[in-house]
Scaffold this motif. Structure first.
Motif, short mmCIF file in Angstrom:
data_model
loop_
_atom_site.label_atom_id
_atom_site.label_comp_id
_atom_site.label_asym_id
_atom_site.label_seq_id
_atom_site.Cartn_x
_atom_site.Cartn_y
_atom_site.Cartn_z
N ARG A 358 45.50 20.88 52.33
CA ARG A 358 46.00 22.18 51.92
C ARG A 358 46.83 22.03 50.65
O ARG A 358 47.36 20.95 50.38
CB ARG A 358 46.86 22.81 53.02
CG ARG A 358 46.14 23.05 54.34
CD ARG A 358 47.12 23.60 55.36
NE ARG A 358 47.68 24.88 54.92
CZ ARG A 358 48.88 25.32 55.28
NH1 ARG A 358 49.67 24.59 56.04
NH2 ARG A 358 49.30 26.49 54.85
N PRO A 359 46.98 23.08 49.85
CA PRO A 359 47.87 22.99 48.69
C PRO A 359 49.28 22.63 49.12
O PRO A 359 49.81 23.18 50.11
CB PRO A 359 47.81 24.41 48.10
CG PRO A 359 46.52 24.98 48.58
CD PRO A 359 46.30 24.40 49.94
N LEU A 360 49.92 21.71 48.41
CA LEU A 360 51.29 21.33 48.76
C LEU A 360 52.25 22.50 48.69
O LEU A 360 53.26 22.52 49.40
CB LEU A 360 51.77 20.21 47.82
CG LEU A 360 51.13 18.82 48.05
CD1 LEU A 360 51.57 17.87 46.96
CD2 LEU A 360 51.49 18.29 49.43
N SER A 361 51.93 23.48 47.84
CA SER A 361 52.79 24.66 47.73
C SER A 361 52.80 25.49 49.00
O SER A 361 53.69 26.31 49.21
CB SER A 361 52.35 25.54 46.55
OG SER A 361 51.00 25.98 46.74
N LEU A 362 51.81 25.27 49.89
CA LEU A 362 51.73 26.01 51.13
C LEU A 362 52.18 25.19 52.33
O LEU A 362 52.04 25.62 53.48
CB LEU A 362 50.29 26.52 51.37
CG LEU A 362 49.72 27.44 50.29
CD1 LEU A 362 48.32 27.87 50.66
CD2 LEU A 362 50.63 28.67 50.10
N THR A 363 52.66 23.97 52.08
CA THR A 363 53.14 23.12 53.15
C THR A 363 54.62 22.88 52.99
O THR A 363 55.21 23.16 51.94
CB THR A 363 52.40 21.78 53.17
OG1 THR A 363 52.70 21.05 51.98
CG2 THR A 363 50.89 21.99 53.26
N ASP A 364 55.24 22.33 54.01
CA ASP A 364 56.65 21.93 53.91
C ASP A 364 56.78 20.51 54.47
O ASP A 364 55.80 19.90 54.88
CB ASP A 364 57.58 22.91 54.63
CG ASP A 364 57.14 23.15 56.07
OD1 ASP A 364 56.43 22.28 56.62
OD2 ASP A 364 57.51 24.19 56.63
N GLY A 365 57.97 20.00 54.48
CA GLY A 365 58.18 18.64 54.94
C GLY A 365 57.94 17.65 53.82
O GLY A 365 57.81 18.00 52.65
N ARG A 366 57.90 16.37 54.18
CA ARG A 366 57.79 15.30 53.20
C ARG A 366 56.43 15.32 52.50
O ARG A 366 55.39 15.56 53.12
CB ARG A 366 57.99 13.94 53.86
CG ARG A 366 59.39 13.71 54.40
CD ARG A 366 59.51 12.32 54.97
NE ARG A 366 59.20 11.32 53.93
CZ ARG A 366 59.02 10.03 54.20
NH1 ARG A 366 59.11 9.59 55.44
NH2 ARG A 366 58.78 9.18 53.22
#
Length: 369
Positions: A358-366
């Motif tokens: 997934r796009p990193l902009s849509l994820t959280d965490g490390r």
């Protein structure tokens, strides 16, 4: 270090001393993993990176000091989010860097390491990077892997001789997947030492079956990603060095016959790009029964549906079919062979390291797992 191999070997052969800085530990959002290296010569030439730019200047200066003193040093960068800007590590993580002088006097085993990397032989390097005894700092052991060594295909075998050394120090191994690194941290050691152990294993293999424009692009992308690339096609008119310059191995043979006789492991990725059932079905029947990390096949959804029918008729089980990535690649909207190759390699990386895709902009965490 593989990407710097040519220059480092040249410097060593010419008697041109250099300092080699290696990231030996990271915490939280450090930009580079353990094992990242930077080399600096006495006249100021720098190669590689230990932090993607955050603390390169500080490590560069430390490398020059190490060269002048002729003694290794270990330094830590980054303490907390509040003062990360002061130390230069803007991401807020921490990393520890070990810097050692490299020349015939300080690192006489270096040619042995270079030769092993050139020949694709597994080799393990253990170095004392923290110790209260200055005379022990930089003590190292190089051991070639043996057949009875403990470990697995991802990290490579850990030779018995090295395991005995580590056991004597009452240390514990912490496995890090990704760059074939095995840090060893002191656990109640009387000398209060920390040994950094790096296991160099041969590059993972990428087997590309087919010789069309997509195969050319996937082979190039695979080489860029650090894979040892083999291209195989039964048609000698297409499987040529002119079409596939720079691949590690170019084979003219039936794909399934070649796959039956070559060595694979859990890091091997197989891409079937032939677009021809008489080639791709037999090789997929074999590939889906091998202990490899990735099997993908190119084709439209209609071609995929037809392929599934043929594979079932050939005796492939439903459990085996679940291992097949087809149509191959992630959905990036790719159009050209080059864009498609990026989508294919992205899926291979995701399958190997377990990202979400997934796009990193849509994820959280490390970000760095």
């Amino acid at each position: 270090m593989r990407e710097l191999l040519d220059r480092l070997e040249e410097w060593y052969r010419e008697g041109r001393p250099f300092a080699l800085a290696t990231v030996v530990s990271t915490l939280r959002s450090a930009p580079r993993d353990a094992g990242a290296v930077m080399a600096v010569t006495a006249d100021g030439v720098a190669l590689g990176s230990v932090s993607g730019g955050c603390v390169e200047g500080a490590v560069y200066e430390l490398a020059l000091e190490v060269l002048e003193a002729g003694r290794p040093r270990t330094a830590a960068y980054g303490i907390s989010d509040d003062d990360a800007l002061m130390v230069g590590l803007t991401c807020g993580g921490t990393l520890e860097v070990y810097v050692e002088p490299v020349d015939a006097a300080h690192y006489p085993e270096f040619p042995e390491l270079i030769a092993a990397l050139r020949e694709g032989r597994p080799i393990v390097v253990a170095t004392v990077v923290t110790t209260p005894d200055p005379a022990r700092l930089g003590a190292r052991l190089l051991v070639g892997a043996d057949e009875e060594g403990a470990g697995d295909d991802e990290c490579g075998p850990l030779p018995a001789a090295l395991r005995e050394v580590l056991a004597a120090d009452r240390t514990t191994l912490v496995r890090r997947v990704g760059d074939a690194l095995i840090p060893v941290e002191a656990l109640g050691v009387a000398r209060d030492e920390i040994v950094f152990v790096r296991s160099y294993v041969p590059r993972p293999r990428l087997l590309v079956f087919g010789s069309n424009d997509y195969a050319v692009a996937v082979a190039r992308a695979g080489a860029l990603a650090g894979y040892r690339v083999t291209v195989c096609d039964a048609r000698p008119v297409f499987a040529t060095a002119q079409r596939f310059p720079g691949v590690d191995e170019l084979v003219v043979d039936w794909p399934d016959r070649y796959l039956a006789g070559t060595r694979v492991d859990a890091r091997t990725a197989i891409c079937v790009l032939t677009h021809d059932p008489k080639f791709d079905v037999p090789v997929l029947v074999r590939a889906l029964r091998l202990p490899v990390g990735y099997v993908g096949a190119m084709g439209s959804r209609r071609a995929h549906a037809d392929r599934l029918v043929r594979l079932r008729e050939a005796g492939v089980t439903e459990a085996e079919l679940e291992l097949l990535h087809s149509p191959i690649g992630l959905d990036l909207g790719a159009r050209t062979p080059q864009e498609t190759a990026i989508a294919v390699l992205a899926e291979i990386v995701q399958a190997r390291h377990g990202g979400t895709a997934r796009p990193l902009s849509l994820t959280d965490g490390r970000i760095h797992r």
